[in-house]
Design an enzyme around this catalytic site. Structure first.
Site, PDB file in Angstrom:
ATOM      1  N   TYR D 136       0.879  -1.174   0.000  1.00 47.40           N
ATOM      2  CA  TYR D 136       0.000   0.000   0.000  1.00 47.40           C
ATOM      3  C   TYR D 136       0.915   1.223   0.000  1.00 47.40           C
ATOM      4  O   TYR D 136       1.594   1.494   0.975  1.00 47.40           O
ATOM      5  CB  TYR D 136      -0.843  -0.064   1.265  1.00 47.40           C
ATOM      6  CG  TYR D 136      -2.011   0.888   1.381  1.00 47.40           C
ATOM      7  CD1 TYR D 136      -2.225   1.934   0.504  1.00 47.40           C
ATOM      8  CD2 TYR D 136      -2.926   0.716   2.418  1.00 47.40           C
ATOM      9  CE1 TYR D 136      -3.317   2.777   0.644  1.00 47.40           C
ATOM     10  CE2 TYR D 136      -4.020   1.557   2.564  1.00 47.40           C
ATOM     11  CZ  TYR D 136      -4.203   2.590   1.684  1.00 47.40           C
ATOM     12  OH  TYR D 136      -5.282   3.435   1.834  1.00 47.40           O
ATOM     13  N   LYS D 164      -1.351  -1.302  -4.105  1.00 46.40           N
ATOM     14  CA  LYS D 164      -2.429  -0.330  -4.074  1.00 46.40           C
ATOM     15  C   LYS D 164      -1.762   1.025  -4.007  1.00 46.40           C
ATOM     16  O   LYS D 164      -1.095   1.351  -3.020  1.00 46.40           O
ATOM     17  CB  LYS D 164      -3.341  -0.536  -2.859  1.00 46.40           C
ATOM     18  CG  LYS D 164      -4.619   0.290  -2.995  1.00 46.40           C
ATOM     19  CD  LYS D 164      -4.970   1.064  -1.768  1.00 46.40           C
ATOM     20  CE  LYS D 164      -5.800   2.290  -2.133  1.00 46.40           C
ATOM     21  NZ  LYS D 164      -6.351   2.945  -0.937  1.00 46.40           N
ATOM     22  N   VAL D 209      -9.356   1.244  -6.354  1.00 47.24           N
ATOM     23  CA  VAL D 209      -9.809   1.114  -4.967  1.00 47.24           C
ATOM     24  C   VAL D 209     -10.412   2.466  -4.582  1.00 47.24           C
ATOM     25  O   VAL D 209      -9.806   3.238  -3.849  1.00 47.24           O
ATOM     26  CB  VAL D 209      -8.626   0.738  -4.046  1.00 47.24           C
ATOM     27  CG1 VAL D 209      -9.112   0.448  -2.630  1.00 47.24           C
ATOM     28  CG2 VAL D 209      -7.868  -0.462  -4.592  1.00 47.24           C
TER      29      VAL D 209
END
Lengths: 305, 305, 305, 305
Positions: D136, D164, D209
């Protein structure tokens, strides 16, 4: 009115001789090559045009040369970048006197200030010199992000003709384009991020100011025309190719920022035979033969050499 | 050799008329008041001396005036602050021509670079102009911290005569002073943080460059002399009093950074009758009467009015 | 009431076995050595006490051990450092249950917030657990600076007992100490910057939290006592000696931040025979024998070995 | 293998009762609404899923609920966000035990470190728990940007299943996607910037996302499917509509960051009847009725209400 500044407007890299003097012939080669490729305008004395490295005399040389070489074929935008208002206005007057078609100014820098002073800065420049004025949003250099609402307000008020966005903030860029549309499109919005121009077009950009356009102007022109025709697959494919080409900036080692980025552009222009020398301004190191060879290798892979 | 720059060297605030022109008489009042109070030097065209707001012509006015008013009573250090090397060297030549005793240069700014370019920058300035050169460490403005080892190296090599530290990093300052001592004290190290000069003296500073010294020069002179005599209680008490006085910068509301800080200094100088006007350079807002009244209140509490 | 936390309060370095388990014996050696040297308190689970590397179970081990080893000889302050309020309060309850004398909490971190949320954060911790609460100002880790006015307000309201300042901002620290004095000294203000404790004492600090106090506790105790007696020359000389000793953190190469700083402390404690192992928590590299030898060399020059 | 995580994977906003307890029913409403709209996965305990506000017990509640409600219809990715390796691995084990399909971890934060420690951090998590692991990249929260070369290396080595990206750096994102393609596409790359998903698709993203996907999941699903079919005009038009909708985050006044952003999402979910309460976790202020009315107005203009 501001439509004349749409499309592909490369920030013109400044050519120096091996001794560090201004190299008119190489500079002309580069500009002519870009104009022949179909670019819509030229932006001289931008960050990559070594504006902050150039003395006032050098700045005059560059503006005069650009105006003379462009010869009205495309408009010439001139960077009037300096620390605070009074100094910036002096550059603006010189640029107008020498034939600039538009001015490009950043937020004030060095002294710490807020958005109120930035807004007043742009208003004072506009009052002092009657030429279309672009705001240059480049927080990585001036350490302030231009407020979106202020930009729109200055557009509506006729102070700003456009924005050159090198803010690195694609989210804010999207909102800026939307706000501009709602306000009747007072601003011509150009992106300075040559690696993601396709995304900027998706967001509604009116054009681009790609440093890499010095190396492959035809690619950015093809991409712009495809965008105008709604041919998104071509927009994307050109971008993927151009982004690959941008990797020339990763070739130099042990040098960062300006020396690697503009250094690679100059190295490529030398490898392409456009520039006689890839000499950088002091105190930046000039790339060596080995680094130029590495850059040439990337150009070959891209089919430019 | 560099001993002549030790002690209290205030950065001289620039006086403007209400119309924004240079105000020689007020500027002279301020310099004479500081010299009479016993300061050891004057630093013109520093950050608080509005160097980045001043055109080249204005810079010349300020240097000439300072040299003329100082009249050899104390040395005049001149800020040659600009973006990159070629521009800085031009300022250096002018400063020398106009009678400067020493030069003060920051790291290059705006274009992104590393420590190698910064070191080369200082070496080129030194080669170009034969005057004692101070490095001005002010990351809040130029967004780079000067490397301690580089500073010592440039001191040992005779490139730098000293450092004016406004880095806000007291830990690094302590190590710099220790390193300088070990290297034979090539550098004269001055702190720019007027609120904690006592701590800087504890760390081994050779003097201070206090903006607040424009308002209360006698206080900083008493503090310096107490330090020279090892009278630490007086050093501390003067500092506590001066730090209280510094709260004039908290008086202005709705304005930040330069406008509040230098704005408060100018407001105080007007309240004290030293300056005719507290006019600020564009695009900064000039403090209003209410704000000046608030500043005057602090001056009264401090016994200066 | 809060006077019990004045003086020298080292942040206790956590001892691990070579396998990475908690090493009670080494931890006890270190605490006993510091208490014997005359320190006034112990701060466990601070930044250098590897609080953010420790699981909840490990945190319990450390608190229990510290309380048991201190055995009431000096107070034990416990870091309850975690991202947001609910998690911090859980740590606070555990710390109280295990015998902590005071709690130390930072601003919330990771999620982006403003000063209003920070103030509410401290108020909620105070409401939840009835122990003296210190605010830990460490922007380099949490990326927010605690507002001075808020700290004073929380002190006056009885929410905060003190502040541990590792903000690196000596100017703000001076103003904080002055504001605290004017407000009736509600806060016990401790500096975390072991290299410039003398400057902090000049500014009015009530004590220090020196990581280097793990290595040379006697030095900081002598300095504190000299400060209490107004013997500033000794304060300064001890500081110069201790700052020299701090150069152990420059010995490790190719590793930055925590690994170099706390790594050097652990290396020194191993070289001194206080710690069995200098093992670091994952994912930080443990210093090697060569680096420990370099650290030992500095300790010898300082007369500690 | 990692293809199962492509497409639209909203970060699930956590529902609280007015009293601050976990609200299973509202949470289920939201998940079911998103699954019915055709999303491809769910990411619980992300930044906007209030992971750093949640105690370990609360985190367990959320994971268990998500797995139960999703019931295998779409995969559940779980954020295991905490300061350093040992703590993160504990969360990873819990997530696996409770049925997570994949894990999402940031770089370590709070303690200062370099890329070597970050790489070791991801390798240790992967060794400890056998589930697909996403990195992330969220420098605005952890204050480190993940190095592109490291991410590719960890992908090739089988340590990472994907990334992400909430880095806000669209230039670096383009290069990451290109590097990933050249390396054989080991990583599933998802963008977290809901306002410029079209640009991310141009760059080659494998999905998104979007926090705003909690409010308008159908829009992001339509956009994803249009992208799969090469229908760029629809991709762009959906994005323009969704970016307009995102302006709900500008409705709250006097509150910044998390409180405005996630606050607006919760306010919208309440206005839509999906959430019973828009209660925020401490210490964040919960938006008031007036602010919710302002948000509802934007929803109406967008045709969602």
């Amino acid at each position: 009115m501001t439509n004349k500044f749409r499309g592909v407007v490369p920030p013109v890299v400044t050519a120096l001789t091996a001794e560090g003097e201004f190299d008119y012939a190489s500079f002309a080669n580069n500009i002519n090559r870009m104009v022949d490729a179909g670019v819509d305008g030229l932006f001289v004395l931008g960050s990559s045009g070594e504006v902050v490295f150039s003395t006032d005399a050098r700045r005059r040389e560059i503006i005069s040369a650009a105006v003379e070489i462009a010869a009205g074929r495309v408009p010439v935008l001139v960077g009037i970048i300096d620390t605070e208002t009074a100094r910036v206005i002096e550059h603006a007057k010189v640029a107008k006197e020498l034939g600039a078609d538009a001015l490009v100014a950043t937020a004030p820098f060095y002294a710490l200030q807020g958005q109120a002073e930035i807004e007043r800065h742009f208003r004072l420049i506009h009052e002092a010199v009657d030429l279309p004025l672009f705001a240059y949003d480049i927080p990585v250099c001036v350490h302030t992000k231009l407020d979106r609402n202020m930009l729109i307000r200055l557009g509506v008020d006729g102070v700003l003709a456009g924005v050159k966005d090198s803010s690195g903030d694609d989210v804010s860029f999207r909102f800026l384009c939307q706000d501009n549309e709602r306000a009747g499109h007072p601003l011509t919005i150009l992106t300075g991020h040559e690696v993601v121009v396709d995304g900027a077009y998706m967001s509604g950009a009116d054009g681009c100011v790609p440093g890499l356009g010095n190396i492959d102007p035809a690619g950015y022109v093809r991409q712009w025309r495809a965008f105008q025709e709604g041919d998104w697959e071509t927009v994307r494919k050109e971008q993927d190719r151009l982004s690959d080409l941008m990797r020339i900036v990763f070739v130099p080692q042990g040098i960062q920022g300006y020396g690697a980025g503009v250094g690679a552009f100059k190295g490529a222009l030398k490898a392409l035979g456009v520039f006689e020398s890839n000499r950088m301004p002091e105190p930046v190191r000039t790339l060596n033969e080995e680094e130029i060879a590495g850059i040439a290798e990337v150009l070959k892979q891209a089919g430019l050499l």
